[in-house]
Design a protein around this motif. Structure first.
Motif, PDB file in Angstrom:
ATOM      1  N   ILE A 111      13.577   1.752  -3.505  1.00 31.49           N
ATOM      2  CA  ILE A 111      13.104   3.119  -3.271  1.00 31.49           C
ATOM      3  C   ILE A 111      12.244   3.064  -2.009  1.00 31.49           C
ATOM      4  CG2 ILE A 111      11.827   5.074  -4.240  1.00 31.49           C
ATOM      5  CD1 ILE A 111      14.244   4.357  -5.939  1.00 31.49           C
ATOM      6  N   PRO A 112      12.397   3.979  -1.059  1.00 26.85           N
ATOM      7  CA  PRO A 112      11.711   3.832   0.238  1.00 26.85           C
ATOM      8  C   PRO A 112      10.190   3.824   0.161  1.00 26.85           C
ATOM      9  CG  PRO A 112      12.842   5.964   0.068  1.00 26.85           C
ATOM     10  CD  PRO A 112      13.322   5.126  -1.064  1.00 26.85           C
ATOM     11  N   TYR A 113       9.616   4.451  -0.834  1.00 25.32           N
ATOM     12  CA  TYR A 113       8.173   4.409  -1.085  1.00 25.32           C
ATOM     13  C   TYR A 113       7.961   4.971  -2.480  1.00 25.32           C
ATOM     14  CZ  TYR A 113       8.965   9.159   0.558  1.00 25.32           C
ATOM     15  OH  TYR A 113       9.494  10.409   0.737  1.00 25.32           O
ATOM     16  N   LEU A 114       6.844   4.638  -3.078  1.00 25.88           N
ATOM     17  CA  LEU A 114       6.578   5.074  -4.449  1.00 25.88           C
ATOM     18  C   LEU A 114       5.584   6.232  -4.419  1.00 25.88           C
ATOM     19  CD1 LEU A 114       6.358   1.646  -6.306  1.00 25.88           C
ATOM     20  CD2 LEU A 114       8.348   3.054  -5.777  1.00 25.88           C
ATOM     21  N   PRO A 115       6.003   7.430  -4.826  1.00 27.67           N
ATOM     22  CA  PRO A 115       5.170   8.633  -4.698  1.00 27.67           C
ATOM     23  C   PRO A 115       4.099   8.721  -5.784  1.00 27.67           C
ATOM     24  CG  PRO A 115       7.245   9.212  -5.730  1.00 27.67           C
ATOM     25  CD  PRO A 115       7.335   7.743  -5.396  1.00 27.67           C
ATOM     26  N   TYR A 123       9.855   2.146   3.827  1.00 28.49           N
ATOM     27  CA  TYR A 123      10.174   2.763   5.114  1.00 28.49           C
ATOM     28  C   TYR A 123       8.995   3.591   5.595  1.00 28.49           C
ATOM     29  CZ  TYR A 123      15.128   1.618   4.820  1.00 28.49           C
ATOM     30  OH  TYR A 123      16.317   0.954   4.765  1.00 28.49           O
ATOM     31  N   LYS A 124       8.773   3.556   6.882  1.00 27.69           N
ATOM     32  CA  LYS A 124       7.834   4.453   7.539  1.00 27.69           C
ATOM     33  C   LYS A 124       8.613   5.308   8.531  1.00 27.69           C
ATOM     34  CE  LYS A 124       3.703   1.483   7.436  1.00 27.69           C
ATOM     35  NZ  LYS A 124       2.700   0.804   8.274  1.00 27.69           N
ATOM     36  N   SER A 146       1.942   6.154   3.662  1.00 29.78           N
ATOM     37  CA  SER A 146       1.428   5.303   4.741  1.00 29.78           C
ATOM     38  C   SER A 146       0.437   6.079   5.611  1.00 29.78           C
ATOM     39  CB  SER A 146       2.578   4.752   5.587  1.00 29.78           C
ATOM     40  OG  SER A 146       3.304   5.784   6.214  1.00 29.78           O
ATOM     41  N   LYS A 147       0.652   7.378   5.730  1.00 25.49           N
ATOM     42  CA  LYS A 147      -0.296   8.209   6.484  1.00 25.49           C
ATOM     43  C   LYS A 147      -1.619   8.346   5.731  1.00 25.49           C
ATOM     44  CE  LYS A 147       3.408  10.816   8.727  1.00 25.49           C
ATOM     45  NZ  LYS A 147       4.107  12.123   8.833  1.00 25.49           N
ATOM     46  N   LEU A 148      -1.527   8.530   4.413  1.00 28.16           N
ATOM     47  CA  LEU A 148      -2.748   8.579   3.606  1.00 28.16           C
ATOM     48  C   LEU A 148      -3.512   7.264   3.708  1.00 28.16           C
ATOM     49  CD1 LEU A 148      -1.444  10.327   0.357  1.00 28.16           C
ATOM     50  CD2 LEU A 148      -3.140  11.255   1.937  1.00 28.16           C
ATOM     51  N   ARG A 149      -2.778   6.173   3.641  1.00 27.41           N
ATOM     52  CA  ARG A 149      -3.412   4.859   3.730  1.00 27.41           C
ATOM     53  C   ARG A 149      -4.122   4.693   5.073  1.00 27.41           C
ATOM     54  NH1 ARG A 149      -6.701   1.075   2.560  1.00 27.41           N
ATOM     55  NH2 ARG A 149      -6.139  -0.997   3.314  1.00 27.41           N
ATOM     56  N   ALA A 150      -3.503   5.159   6.144  1.00 21.29           N
ATOM     57  CA  ALA A 150      -4.126   5.044   7.466  1.00 21.29           C
ATOM     58  C   ALA A 150      -5.481   5.749   7.497  1.00 21.29           C
ATOM     59  CB  ALA A 150      -3.192   5.620   8.528  1.00 21.29           C
ATOM     60  N   THR A 191       0.802  -1.223   0.000  1.00 15.81           N
ATOM     61  CA  THR A 191       0.000   0.000   0.000  1.00 15.81           C
ATOM     62  C   THR A 191       0.837   1.277   0.000  1.00 15.81           C
ATOM     63  OG1 THR A 191      -0.152  -0.058   2.417  1.00 15.81           O
ATOM     64  CG2 THR A 191      -1.954  -1.097   1.174  1.00 15.81           C
ATOM     65  N   PHE A 192       2.152   1.164   0.012  1.00 14.85           N
ATOM     66  CA  PHE A 192       2.990   2.369  -0.098  1.00 14.85           C
ATOM     67  C   PHE A 192       4.355   2.074  -0.715  1.00 14.85           C
ATOM     68  CE2 PHE A 192       3.999   0.648   4.084  1.00 14.85           C
ATOM     69  CZ  PHE A 192       5.378   0.768   4.165  1.00 14.85           C
ATOM     70  N   ALA A 193       4.774   0.816  -0.684  1.00  9.02           N
ATOM     71  CA  ALA A 193       6.048   0.410  -1.284  1.00  9.02           C
ATOM     72  C   ALA A 193       5.850  -0.961  -1.915  1.00  9.02           C
ATOM     73  CB  ALA A 193       7.158   0.364  -0.241  1.00  9.02           C
ATOM     74  N   SER A 194       6.756  -1.329  -2.811  1.00  8.65           N
ATOM     75  CA  SER A 194       6.562  -2.554  -3.570  1.00  8.65           C
ATOM     76  C   SER A 194       7.910  -3.122  -3.985  1.00  8.65           C
ATOM     77  CB  SER A 194       5.713  -2.245  -4.811  1.00  8.65           C
ATOM     78  OG  SER A 194       5.630  -3.357  -5.663  1.00  8.65           O
TER      79      SER A 194
END
Length: 367
Positions: free
Chosen positions: A50-54, A82-83, A88-92, A41-44
């Motif tokens: 890459i720490p997360y995919l924007p 990474y968090k 990850s905040k949007l997902r929350a 839900t934020f990285a793959s």
């Protein structure tokens, strides 16, 4: 384009779920069973270093698919990412009933990171990034999506860096961990290494494996692969133009974090660009081996030289980013796939290719 492939595991360019997963969910619901899913839900693994995919719009489509299918619970990170990060905040937020509209959440997020006056540019940049990931043909945990930044462009067989067992009674296939002795900085499946016997075009082979397209030997997959990868690169650049502007014009108190976000997106684009460069270069190398016309040879060498020059510049930028941000290059299953040290070693290979190997071949073909 009249071709079909299959998705490698843990990729964002498709929303999901797979057909078999949807059928399993339906059957579970028919049996009044709760459904839990492992889902990124934020990285793959697609760009897992890459720490997360924007790409928030693409991620949101996945969140909506989970909700639509009635998934009751999720394991949302396996071994990548990474968090904390803004995704990850949007997902929350989206896990709550009656959460604010996603556009509202994006505007608030853009304001927090870049400042209120930069909302429009940032949201447009995120739209471009989300479009870009949909175009990427390279899926799953491959060299191109995880180590292209760290993978040299090999023109000639390089010196070995570890022991080899090619001519012994040991079985090289049993090497564990499986390391390429010519580039032992990560596992060999993350290393693109040419077939220097020149029997197999490894670039074409890579394109077939990464896309899962099954076609006859006469049908070339690589041109199609590079075409879509170039479209993704260009889409990233459109977004980065806006992203950089937003960061430069952000309030001074926010600029450090804003620039950090830009660097993550730039590293993602550089991974795509290096993927393209490595495969194009190898395809040219295979053409060079067979070419007899001196004029055509010089044209091929000209293009190869430009590719290496661009890759040197790109690697220097990647080295700077990696030196300043230790999240870059790390993946929890593999440890560091590339490091500042391995990038410096890559630069040595590239410069040797540019300054010595290519000129030598050019000189030999002028006679």
């Amino acid at each position: 384009d009249g071709m079909q492939g299959y998705l490698r595991d843990y990729s964002l360019n498709q929303i999901g779920p797979a057909e078999v997963t949807e059928a399993q969910i339906e059957e579970a619901k028919n049996r009044n069973m709760r459904v839990f899913s492992k889902v990124d839900t934020f990285a793959s693994w697609q760009y897992g270093t890459i720490p997360y995919l924007p790409c928030p719009y693409q991620w949101h489509d996945r969140y909506k698919a989970l909700e639509r299918l009635g998934v009751n619970g999720t394991l949302e990170s396996w071994s990548s990412g990474y968090k904390p990060n803004f995704l990850s905040k949007l997902r929350a937020w989206t896990c709550w009933t009656d959460y604010p509209s996603f556009e509202t959440l994006l505007n608030q997020t853009a304001t927090v990171i870049f400042g209120k006056n930069q909302q429009e540019q940032v949201l447009k940049a995120w739209e471009h990034f989300s479009r870009a990931i949909r175009l990427v043909p390279d899926t799953g945990p491959n060299m191109g999506t995880n180590n292209a930044i760290g993978n040299p462009i090999f023109f000639q067989v390089p010196p070995v860096r570890t022991a080899t067992f090619t001519y012994s009674w040991s079985d090289p296939a049993k090497n564990d961990p499986d390391l390429n002795p010519y580039w032992p900085f990560t596992v060999s499946r993350m290393v693109f290494f040419p077939d220097f016997s020149n029997q197999v075009n490894r670039a074409e082979q890579y394109a077939r494996n990464a896309t899962g397209i099954v076609a006859t030997n006469e049908t070339k997959i690589l041109p199609l692969f590079l075409n879509y990868l170039k479209k993704a690169i260009d889409e990233m650049e459109r977004g980065l133009t806006l992203y950089r502007s937003a960061a430069i014009n952000s309030p001074e108190a926010k600029r450090r974090e804003a620039v950090r976000e830009v660097i993550v997106a730039e590293q993602l684009q550089r991974m795509m660009q290096s993927d393209y460069a490595i495969l194009e270069f190898e395809d040219l190398r295979m053409k060079l081996v067979k070419e007899k016309e001196k004029e055509a040879i010089q044209e091929i060498l000209d293009r190869m030289e430009n590719i290496v020059k661009d890759e040197i510049e790109r690697t220097e930028l990647s080295l700077l980013a990696t030196t300043r941000d230790s999240r870059m290059g790390f993946q929890f299953e593999q440890d560091y796939v590339y490091t500042p040290y391995s990038l410096k070693e890559k630069l040595l290979v590239l410069k040797d290719t540019l300054l010595y190997q290519l000129p030598k071949v050019r000189k030999e073909n002028i006679r």
